[in-house]
Design a protein around this motif. Structure first.
Motif, PDB file in Angstrom:
ATOM      1  N   THR A 126      -2.736  10.820   6.941  1.00  6.92           N
ATOM      2  CA  THR A 126      -1.990  10.373   8.129  1.00  6.92           C
ATOM      3  C   THR A 126      -1.135   9.138   7.859  1.00  6.92           C
ATOM      4  OG1 THR A 126      -3.893   9.062   8.887  1.00  6.92           O
ATOM      5  CG2 THR A 126      -3.692  11.328   9.718  1.00  6.92           C
ATOM      6  N   LYS A 127      -1.618   8.245   7.003  1.00  5.96           N
ATOM      7  CA  LYS A 127      -0.854   7.023   6.728  1.00  5.96           C
ATOM      8  C   LYS A 127       0.453   7.306   5.992  1.00  5.96           C
ATOM      9  CE  LYS A 127      -4.926   4.001   6.595  1.00  5.96           C
ATOM     10  NZ  LYS A 127      -5.737   3.076   5.768  1.00  5.96           N
ATOM     11  N   CYS A 128       0.582   8.527   5.443  1.00  2.00           N
ATOM     12  CA  CYS A 128       1.829   8.875   4.756  1.00  2.00           C
ATOM     13  C   CYS A 128       3.016   8.887   5.722  1.00  2.00           C
ATOM     14  CB  CYS A 128       1.688  10.236   4.086  1.00  2.00           C
ATOM     15  SG  CYS A 128       1.332  11.593   5.218  1.00  2.00           S
ATOM     16  N   GLU A 134     -13.459   5.776   7.816  1.00  2.00           N
ATOM     17  CA  GLU A 134     -12.517   6.225   6.786  1.00  2.00           C
ATOM     18  C   GLU A 134     -13.179   7.206   5.825  1.00  2.00           C
ATOM     19  OE1 GLU A 134      -9.762   2.158   6.557  1.00  2.00           O
ATOM     20  OE2 GLU A 134     -11.419   2.466   5.155  1.00  2.00           O
ATOM     21  N   LEU A 170     -11.787   5.983  -1.763  1.00  7.03           N
ATOM     22  CA  LEU A 170     -10.605   5.889  -0.924  1.00  7.03           C
ATOM     23  C   LEU A 170      -9.473   5.227  -1.697  1.00  7.03           C
ATOM     24  CD1 LEU A 170     -12.256   4.591   2.382  1.00  7.03           C
ATOM     25  CD2 LEU A 170     -11.429   6.911   1.951  1.00  7.03           C
ATOM     26  N   PRO A 171      -8.248   5.729  -1.577  1.00  9.06           N
ATOM     27  CA  PRO A 171      -7.118   5.102  -2.284  1.00  9.06           C
ATOM     28  C   PRO A 171      -6.982   3.625  -1.922  1.00  9.06           C
ATOM     29  CG  PRO A 171      -6.466   7.218  -1.355  1.00  9.06           C
ATOM     30  CD  PRO A 171      -7.831   6.903  -0.806  1.00  9.06           C
ATOM     31  N   TYR A 189      -9.448   4.693  13.170  1.00  6.04           N
ATOM     32  CA  TYR A 189      -9.634   3.987  11.900  1.00  6.04           C
ATOM     33  C   TYR A 189      -9.868   2.499  12.114  1.00  6.04           C
ATOM     34  CZ  TYR A 189      -8.281   8.051   9.127  1.00  6.04           C
ATOM     35  OH  TYR A 189      -8.252   9.284   8.522  1.00  6.04           O
ATOM     36  N   ASP A 195       0.809  -1.224   0.000  1.00 11.03           N
ATOM     37  CA  ASP A 195       0.000   0.000   0.000  1.00 11.03           C
ATOM     38  C   ASP A 195       0.842   1.274   0.000  1.00 11.03           C
ATOM     39  OD1 ASP A 195      -2.501  -0.996  -0.176  1.00 11.03           O
ATOM     40  OD2 ASP A 195      -3.062  -0.700   1.910  1.00 11.03           O
ATOM     41  N   ALA A 250     -12.403  11.226   5.281  1.00  6.94           N
ATOM     42  CA  ALA A 250     -11.765  11.512   3.997  1.00  6.94           C
ATOM     43  C   ALA A 250     -11.919  12.982   3.645  1.00  6.94           C
ATOM     44  CB  ALA A 250     -12.368  10.637   2.899  1.00  6.94           C
ATOM     45  N   HIS A 279      -2.466   9.349   1.600  1.00  5.38           N
ATOM     46  CA  HIS A 279      -3.362   9.463   2.757  1.00  5.38           C
ATOM     47  C   HIS A 279      -2.843  10.542   3.706  1.00  5.38           C
ATOM     48  CE1 HIS A 279      -5.601   8.235   6.365  1.00  5.38           C
ATOM     49  NE2 HIS A 279      -6.436   7.642   5.536  1.00  5.38           N
ATOM     50  N   ALA A 299      -0.819   4.205  -1.923  1.00  6.49           N
ATOM     51  CA  ALA A 299      -2.061   4.635  -1.280  1.00  6.49           C
ATOM     52  C   ALA A 299      -1.772   5.324   0.050  1.00  6.49           C
ATOM     53  CB  ALA A 299      -2.981   3.425  -1.065  1.00  6.49           C
ATOM     54  N   ASP A 300      -0.815   4.799   0.815  1.00 11.43           N
ATOM     55  CA  ASP A 300      -0.481   5.414   2.095  1.00 11.43           C
ATOM     56  C   ASP A 300       0.110   6.807   1.905  1.00 11.43           C
ATOM     57  OD1 ASP A 300      -1.396   3.233   3.452  1.00 11.43           O
ATOM     58  OD2 ASP A 300       0.578   2.418   3.951  1.00 11.43           O
TER      59      ASP A 300
END
Length: 478
Positions: free
Chosen positions: A251-253, A360, A370-371, A442, A242, A364, A249, A245-246
Motif C-alpha cells: 500500500t505504501k507504494c 505491520e 519488513l522492508p 498501521y 524510504d 505482511a 510495500h 521500501a515503500d
C-alpha cells in the motif's frame, strides 16, 4: 522511404516520473549520511562528479522507479516496430545504462560520465554528432531541453511548456505535447494531515493540571500548529528516505513520492518551508518549547535515518517521540508536567509501538523481515509479550499515582481513580488484541482516534477522572 531516426528519451521527468540525482541522494543519505553530505560539499560546483560519487554510494532498484505511462508506451511501441529507442540523460551513466537494460531499450546510451554533465548544449552536441542534425526525435520536459529540441526532427514535450512549444512550431518542428505535472492535493497527502491528530497529546498536561482557561488553550493550539508543521516536515524526509521500501510495500507504494505523483524536489522545498514555519512558532512560544521541538525533530530524523531499522530501539524511540509531545504541551501551556504522568505514558506508548509493529507483521504478505525494519513474523510473540509488560507497568504507575500528594489534591475521590483502571486496561487490551490480529490501522494512534469502542472507553475514563476531581458536581450543580 526515408529511414526513421531513433527515438531519444530524456530520463528525469520524462521517461521516469522522478529524478535519479535526487533518488541517489536520498538513498545514499539513508545508508551513509556522513559520506553523502561529504560528497555534496566537495562537489557542489561539479555536478558530474557529484552524480558519479552518489551513484557509487547508492545502488538503486531501477526496476522500481515510477515511469511516465505515456512515454513508456511510446518506448514499447518503438521497440516493437524495430525502432531504436535511446536514453539520453544528465543522470549518471551507471543508472541510465541500467535503466535501458531493465526496459529492453538500446544499449547505446548518453549520460553524464563523471566528467561531463550531459545537460542542455552538451547533450545536443553529442546527439547531433551521433545522429546528425534533425536526425532523431527527442522527448524532454524542461526548459534546458529546448536546445536539444531545436536539433531534433520531432519535439515531444512532457508537461506544460507553452513558450517552448510555440517557438519550436514557428521554427518548423513537429511538436507533440504530453500532460504531466503534480497536484496540490497529492502534496497535501504527503504532509499526512490526518497524523496531526497525534498532537492532541499536547493537551494532556493542561488537562492533568486542570488548567482550562482560554490563554492556556491558545498557547497549546499554537504548540500543536508548530508540532504539526514539524511532524509533516519529518514525514516528508521519512518518505524520501524510504522510497525503495515503500515501493516494495503493498500500500505504501502509492505514497506521493514513491509513486512519482509529486517530484522529490517539491518535497524538499516543502520540507524547508515547514521547518521555517515550525521554528517561527516555536520561537514565539519560548526557548523551552523551542528546545523540546528541536529535540523532537532531531530524534525524528535519527529515527528516519537509522533507529527505525534497529529492533526494540525503534519502539523505544517512538515512545520517546510521543512522550516529547506531552512535554511540549507542558512547555507551551507553562504548566508543570507531573513526573508520574510522564512515567505512566511512556509504557503506554511502548505498548502502542509494539502494536504498530504487530499490525505491520500480521498484514505482511511473507515471513521475511519488513522492508527497512528489523522485524519478521516470528517476532510477533516477543512483541506481544513486551506490549503486555508495557500495559502492566502503565497500570501499576497509575495506581501508585493515586496515592501521590498531587493526586489527592486534584482527585479527592481516590476510589474512583482505582475504578478508572478498568476502562484503561480494557482499552490497552483492545489495542493489543486488534494489533496482534491485524485488525487496525498501521498507526495505532490514528486508529485509536477513529475507533468508536476505544473512544468510548477513553471518554468513559476521562469522565470518571472529572468525577473524581469534582467537576461534574460543579458543572452540573449536584
Amino acid at each position: 522511404m526515408a529511414e526513421i531516426g531513433p527515438l531519444v528519451l530524456d530520463v528525469d521527468g520524462t521517461f521516469l516520473k522522478t529524478d535519479l540525482l535526487f533518488e541517489s541522494f536520498w538513498a545514499a543519505l539513508g545508508k551513509r549520511p556522513i559520506a553523502t553530505l561529504g560528497v555534496i560539499a566537495r562537489n557542489i560546483r561539479r555536478p558530474a562528479e557529484m552524480k558519479r560519487e552518489l551513484a557509487e554510494l547508492a545502488d538503486l532498484r531501477l526496476d522500481l522507479m515510477p515511469v511516465n505511462p505515456d512515454i513508456a508506451q511510446l518506448a514499447v511501441e518503438g521497440v516493437g516496430s524495430g525502432r531504436e529507442v535511446v536514453l539520453a540523460s544528465a543522470s549518471d551513466k551507471q543508472y541510465v545504462a541500467g535503466l535501458a537494460e531493465t526496459y529492453g531499450l538500446s544499449g547505446r546510451v548518453f549520460a553524464s560520465d563523471g566528467k561531463t554533465n550531459l545537460k542542455g548544449p552538451a547533450k545536443a552536441t553529442q546527439l547531433v554528432a551521433e545522429f546528425g542534425d534533425r536526425g532523431f526525435d527527442y522527448a524532454g520536459d524542461s526548459a534546458v531541453d529546448r536546445v536539444v529540441w531545436e536539433h531534433s526532427e520531432n519535439a515531444l514535450i512532457v508537461g506544460d511548456r507553452p513558450a517552448e512549444a510555440k517557438a519550436l512550431t514557428e521554427s518548423g518542428h513537429s511538436v507533440t505535447q504530453f500532460v504531466a505535472g503534480w497536484r496540490k492535493r497529492d502534496l497535501i497527502r504527503a504532509l499526512r494531515p490526518h497524523q496531526w491528530v497525534k498532537n492532541i497529546l499536547l493537551f494532556l498536561p493542561m488537562i492533568a493540571a486542570h488548567s482550562f482557561d482560554m490563554e492556556t488553550l491558545l498557547l497549546v493550539v499554537l504548540g500543536i500548529a508548530a508540532f504539526s508543521a514539524a511532524a509533516s516536515s519529518i514525514y516528508i524526509v521519512n518518505d524520501l528516505l524510504d522510497l525503495e521500501a515503500d515501493r516494495l510495500h503493498p500500500t505504501k507504494c502509492n505514497r506521493p513520492f514513491a509513486s512519482g505523483a509529486v517530484p522529490i524536489r517539491v518535497g524538499m522545498v516543502t520540507f524547508l518551508a515547514l521547518v521555517v514555519i515550525s521554528f517561527g512558532l516555536g520561537t514565539a512560544l519560548g526557548p523551552l518549547f523551542l528546545g523540546v521541538l528541536v529535540l523532537y525533530m532531531l530524534l525524528s530524523l535519527s529515527y528516519s535515518l537509522k533507529l527505525k531499522r534497529m529492533r526494540w530501539v525503534d519502539i523505544a524511540t517512538l515512545a520517546g517521540l510521543y512522550t516529547l509531545r506531552v512535554i511540549a504541551g507542558a512547555a507551551a501551556s507553562q504548566v508543570e508536567a507531573s513526573a508520574f504522568m510522564l512515567v505512566f505514558i511512556f509504557p503506554v506508548f511502548i505498548t502502542l509501538g509494539c502494536v504498530k509493529r504487530m499490525t505491520e507483521l500480521t498484514l505482511a504478505t511473507s515471513d521475511e523481515r519488513l522492508p527497512g525494519r528489523g522485524y519478521g513474523r516470528p517476532d510477533r510473540g516477543d512483541l506481544l509479550n513486551v506490549s503486555g509488560l508495557g500495559m502492566f507497568f502503565a497500570l501499576l504507575v497509575f495506581f501508585f499515582y493515586s496515592f501521590s500528594d498531587q493526586a489527592r489534591t486534584l482527585y479527592p475521590d481516590q476510589w474512583i481513580m482505582w475504578l478508572a483502571l478498568i476502562p484503561i486496561a480494557a482499552w490497552l487490551f483492545r489495542m493489543i488484541r486488534l494489533g496482534y490480529y491485524g485488525k487496525q490501522d498501521y498507526d495505532p494512534i490514528v486508529f485509536a482516534l477513529k475507533d468508536k469502542r476505544g473512544l468510548g472507553l477513553l471518554l468513559f475514563t476521562l469522565s470518571m477522572m472529572f468525577y473524581a476531581a469534582g467537576y461534574w458536581q460543579e458543572w452540573l450543580g449536584f
